[in-house]
Scaffold this motif. Structure first.
Motif, PDB file in Angstrom:
ATOM      1  N   CYS A  96      54.311  48.207  39.202  1.00 53.93           N
ATOM      2  CA  CYS A  96      54.079  47.401  38.011  1.00 53.93           C
ATOM      3  C   CYS A  96      53.044  46.318  38.338  1.00 53.93           C
ATOM      4  O   CYS A  96      52.876  45.918  39.492  1.00 53.93           O
ATOM      5  N   LYS A  97      52.365  45.886  37.294  1.00 63.68           N
ATOM      6  CA  LYS A  97      51.370  44.834  37.408  1.00 63.68           C
ATOM      7  C   LYS A  97      51.482  43.958  36.165  1.00 63.68           C
ATOM      8  O   LYS A  97      51.968  44.401  35.113  1.00 63.68           O
ATOM      9  N   ALA A  98      50.971  42.741  36.254  1.00 57.77           N
ATOM     10  CA  ALA A  98      50.954  41.826  35.120  1.00 57.77           C
ATOM     11  C   ALA A  98      49.552  41.252  34.960  1.00 57.77           C
ATOM     12  O   ALA A  98      48.825  41.078  35.941  1.00 57.77           O
ATOM     13  N   ARG A  99      49.194  40.984  33.723  1.00 57.67           N
ATOM     14  CA  ARG A  99      47.853  40.463  33.470  1.00 57.67           C
ATOM     15  C   ARG A  99      47.877  39.602  32.219  1.00 57.67           C
ATOM     16  O   ARG A  99      48.418  40.001  31.177  1.00 57.67           O
ATOM     17  N   TYR A 100      47.261  38.430  32.320  1.00 60.18           N
ATOM     18  CA  TYR A 100      47.100  37.584  31.140  1.00 60.18           C
ATOM     19  C   TYR A 100      45.946  38.120  30.311  1.00 60.18           C
ATOM     20  O   TYR A 100      44.984  38.679  30.854  1.00 60.18           O
ATOM     21  N   TYR A 101      46.029  37.973  29.007  1.00 58.54           N
ATOM     22  CA  TYR A 101      44.957  38.471  28.158  1.00 58.54           C
ATOM     23  C   TYR A 101      44.856  37.621  26.908  1.00 58.54           C
ATOM     24  O   TYR A 101      45.776  36.886  26.553  1.00 58.54           O
ATOM     25  N   THR A 102      43.730  37.760  26.209  1.00 59.70           N
ATOM     26  CA  THR A 102      43.556  37.076  24.934  1.00 59.70           C
ATOM     27  C   THR A 102      43.672  38.044  23.764  1.00 59.70           C
ATOM     28  O   THR A 102      44.143  37.676  22.697  1.00 59.70           O
ATOM     29  N   GLN A 103      43.243  39.277  23.968  1.00 58.01           N
ATOM     30  CA  GLN A 103      43.379  40.300  22.939  1.00 58.01           C
ATOM     31  C   GLN A 103      43.944  41.552  23.582  1.00 58.01           C
ATOM     32  O   GLN A 103      43.436  42.009  24.611  1.00 58.01           O
ATOM     33  N   PHE A 104      44.988  42.107  22.980  1.00 59.97           N
ATOM     34  CA  PHE A 104      45.670  43.238  23.599  1.00 59.97           C
ATOM     35  C   PHE A 104      44.860  44.507  23.407  1.00 59.97           C
ATOM     36  O   PHE A 104      44.758  45.039  22.302  1.00 59.97           O
ATOM     37  N   ASN A 105      44.296  44.971  24.507  1.00 61.01           N
ATOM     38  CA  ASN A 105      43.612  46.261  24.553  1.00 61.01           C
ATOM     39  C   ASN A 105      44.198  46.982  25.758  1.00 61.01           C
ATOM     40  O   ASN A 105      43.771  46.755  26.900  1.00 61.01           O
ATOM     41  N   PRO A 106      45.203  47.804  25.536  1.00 65.17           N
ATOM     42  CA  PRO A 106      45.964  48.334  26.661  1.00 65.17           C
ATOM     43  C   PRO A 106      45.143  49.153  27.645  1.00 65.17           C
ATOM     44  O   PRO A 106      45.359  49.060  28.854  1.00 65.17           O
ATOM     45  N   VAL A 107      44.197  49.936  27.152  1.00 68.60           N
ATOM     46  CA  VAL A 107      43.387  50.761  28.058  1.00 68.60           C
ATOM     47  C   VAL A 107      42.560  49.848  28.965  1.00 68.60           C
ATOM     48  O   VAL A 107      42.471  50.052  30.174  1.00 68.60           O
ATOM     49  N   GLN A 108      41.983  48.829  28.356  1.00 65.45           N
ATOM     50  CA  GLN A 108      41.176  47.887  29.131  1.00 65.45           C
ATOM     51  C   GLN A 108      42.054  47.094  30.100  1.00 65.45           C
ATOM     52  O   GLN A 108      41.679  46.854  31.256  1.00 65.45           O
ATOM     53  N   LEU A 109      43.240  46.700  29.642  1.00 66.10           N
ATOM     54  CA  LEU A 109      44.144  45.948  30.497  1.00 66.10           C
ATOM     55  C   LEU A 109      44.580  46.777  31.696  1.00 66.10           C
ATOM     56  O   LEU A 109      44.638  46.266  32.822  1.00 66.10           O
ATOM     57  N   ILE A 110      44.879  48.033  31.454  1.00 58.70           N
ATOM     58  CA  ILE A 110      45.289  48.890  32.553  1.00 58.70           C
ATOM     59  C   ILE A 110      44.165  49.029  33.560  1.00 58.70           C
ATOM     60  O   ILE A 110      44.386  48.974  34.771  1.00 58.70           O
ATOM     61  N   ASP A 111      42.954  49.195  33.082  1.00 62.80           N
ATOM     62  CA  ASP A 111      41.804  49.281  33.996  1.00 62.80           C
ATOM     63  C   ASP A 111      41.669  48.004  34.813  1.00 62.80           C
ATOM     64  O   ASP A 111      41.408  48.047  36.023  1.00 62.80           O
ATOM     65  N   THR A 112      41.835  46.866  34.168  1.00 67.06           N
ATOM     66  CA  THR A 112      41.705  45.585  34.859  1.00 67.06           C
ATOM     67  C   THR A 112      42.823  45.397  35.865  1.00 67.06           C
ATOM     68  O   THR A 112      42.597  44.968  37.000  1.00 67.06           O
ATOM     69  N   MET A 113      44.036  45.710  35.452  1.00 68.76           N
ATOM     70  CA  MET A 113      45.171  45.594  36.380  1.00 68.76           C
ATOM     71  C   MET A 113      44.966  46.486  37.601  1.00 68.76           C
ATOM     72  O   MET A 113      45.269  46.098  38.732  1.00 68.76           O
ATOM     73  N   ALA A 114      44.444  47.676  37.366  1.00 72.43           N
ATOM     74  CA  ALA A 114      44.307  48.646  38.449  1.00 72.43           C
ATOM     75  C   ALA A 114      43.277  48.216  39.476  1.00 72.43           C
ATOM     76  O   ALA A 114      43.357  48.618  40.639  1.00 72.43           O
ATOM     77  N   THR A 115      42.334  47.401  39.060  1.00 72.15           N
ATOM     78  CA  THR A 115      41.228  47.051  39.956  1.00 72.15           C
ATOM     79  C   THR A 115      41.260  45.600  40.411  1.00 72.15           C
ATOM     80  O   THR A 115      40.317  45.145  41.064  1.00 72.15           O
ATOM     81  N   SER A 116      42.314  44.884  40.093  1.00 72.38           N
ATOM     82  CA  SER A 116      42.395  43.487  40.506  1.00 72.38           C
ATOM     83  C   SER A 116      43.762  43.199  41.095  1.00 72.38           C
ATOM     84  O   SER A 116      44.758  43.805  40.699  1.00 72.38           O
ATOM     85  N   GLY A 117      43.781  42.270  42.024  1.00 74.34           N
ATOM     86  CA  GLY A 117      45.040  41.870  42.635  1.00 74.34           C
ATOM     87  C   GLY A 117      45.555  42.912  43.613  1.00 74.34           C
ATOM     88  O   GLY A 117      44.952  43.956  43.840  1.00 74.34           O
ATOM     89  N   SER A 118      46.690  42.592  44.190  1.00 73.49           N
ATOM     90  CA  SER A 118      47.273  43.490  45.177  1.00 73.49           C
ATOM     91  C   SER A 118      48.436  44.264  44.564  1.00 73.49           C
ATOM     92  O   SER A 118      48.955  43.903  43.510  1.00 73.49           O
ATOM     93  N   TRP A 119      48.827  45.305  45.240  1.00 72.49           N
ATOM     94  CA  TRP A 119      49.924  46.152  44.795  1.00 72.49           C
ATOM     95  C   TRP A 119      51.189  45.817  45.565  1.00 72.49           C
ATOM     96  O   TRP A 119      51.144  45.486  46.739  1.00 72.49           O
TER      97      TRP A 119
END
Length: 129
Positions: A96-119
């Motif tokens: 699981c990952k968490a990400r703050y956002y301003t507009q919910f775009n799940p595909v974009q959020l998943i891409d961002t979560m996948a490429t940022s931070g640690s697992w």
């Protein structure tokens, strides 16, 4: 220190159900989108589900749609992934990952979560007869 810990995995038979948990520390998870990912042996990590703040919007990859349900455990500062109708191809380590956002775009959020931070260490789900 922000930490997300996955749990609940195990060995199940095809058709069984399993509930995964994601417990957060160092942040208030309700303020973030939460995404679930999985990585099967020899395959790339796959984003499979995402939930918005307030739980009003959810996203599911086609591979898990109508079988998995994402939600939050507000009392435990956590999130969950309810998995039903499990198949051998669901065998993977789940994260699981968490990400703050301003507009919910799940595909974009998943891409961002996948490429940022640690697992985290993830939780192993094995579906086998």
């Amino acid at each position: 220190q922000v930490q997300l810990v996955e749990s609940g995995g195990g060995l199940v038979q095809p058709g069984d159900s399993l509930n995964l948990s994601c417990t957060a520390s160092g942040l208030t998870l309700n303020h973030y989108a939460v995404g679930w990912f999985r990585q099967a042996p020899g395959k790339e990590r796959e984003g499979i589900s995402c939930i918005s703040r307030g739980d009003s919007d959810t996203y599911y990859a086609d591979s898990v749609k109508d079988r998995f349900t994402i939600g939050r455990d507000h009392g435990r500062n956590g999130a969950y992934l309810q998995m039903t109708g499990l198949k051998p191809e669901d065998t993977a380590v789940y994260y699981c990952k968490a990400r703050y956002y301003t507009q919910f775009n799940p595909v974009q959020l998943i891409d961002t979560m996948a490429t940022s931070g640690s697992w985290g260490q993830g939780t192993q789900v094995t579906v086998s007869s």
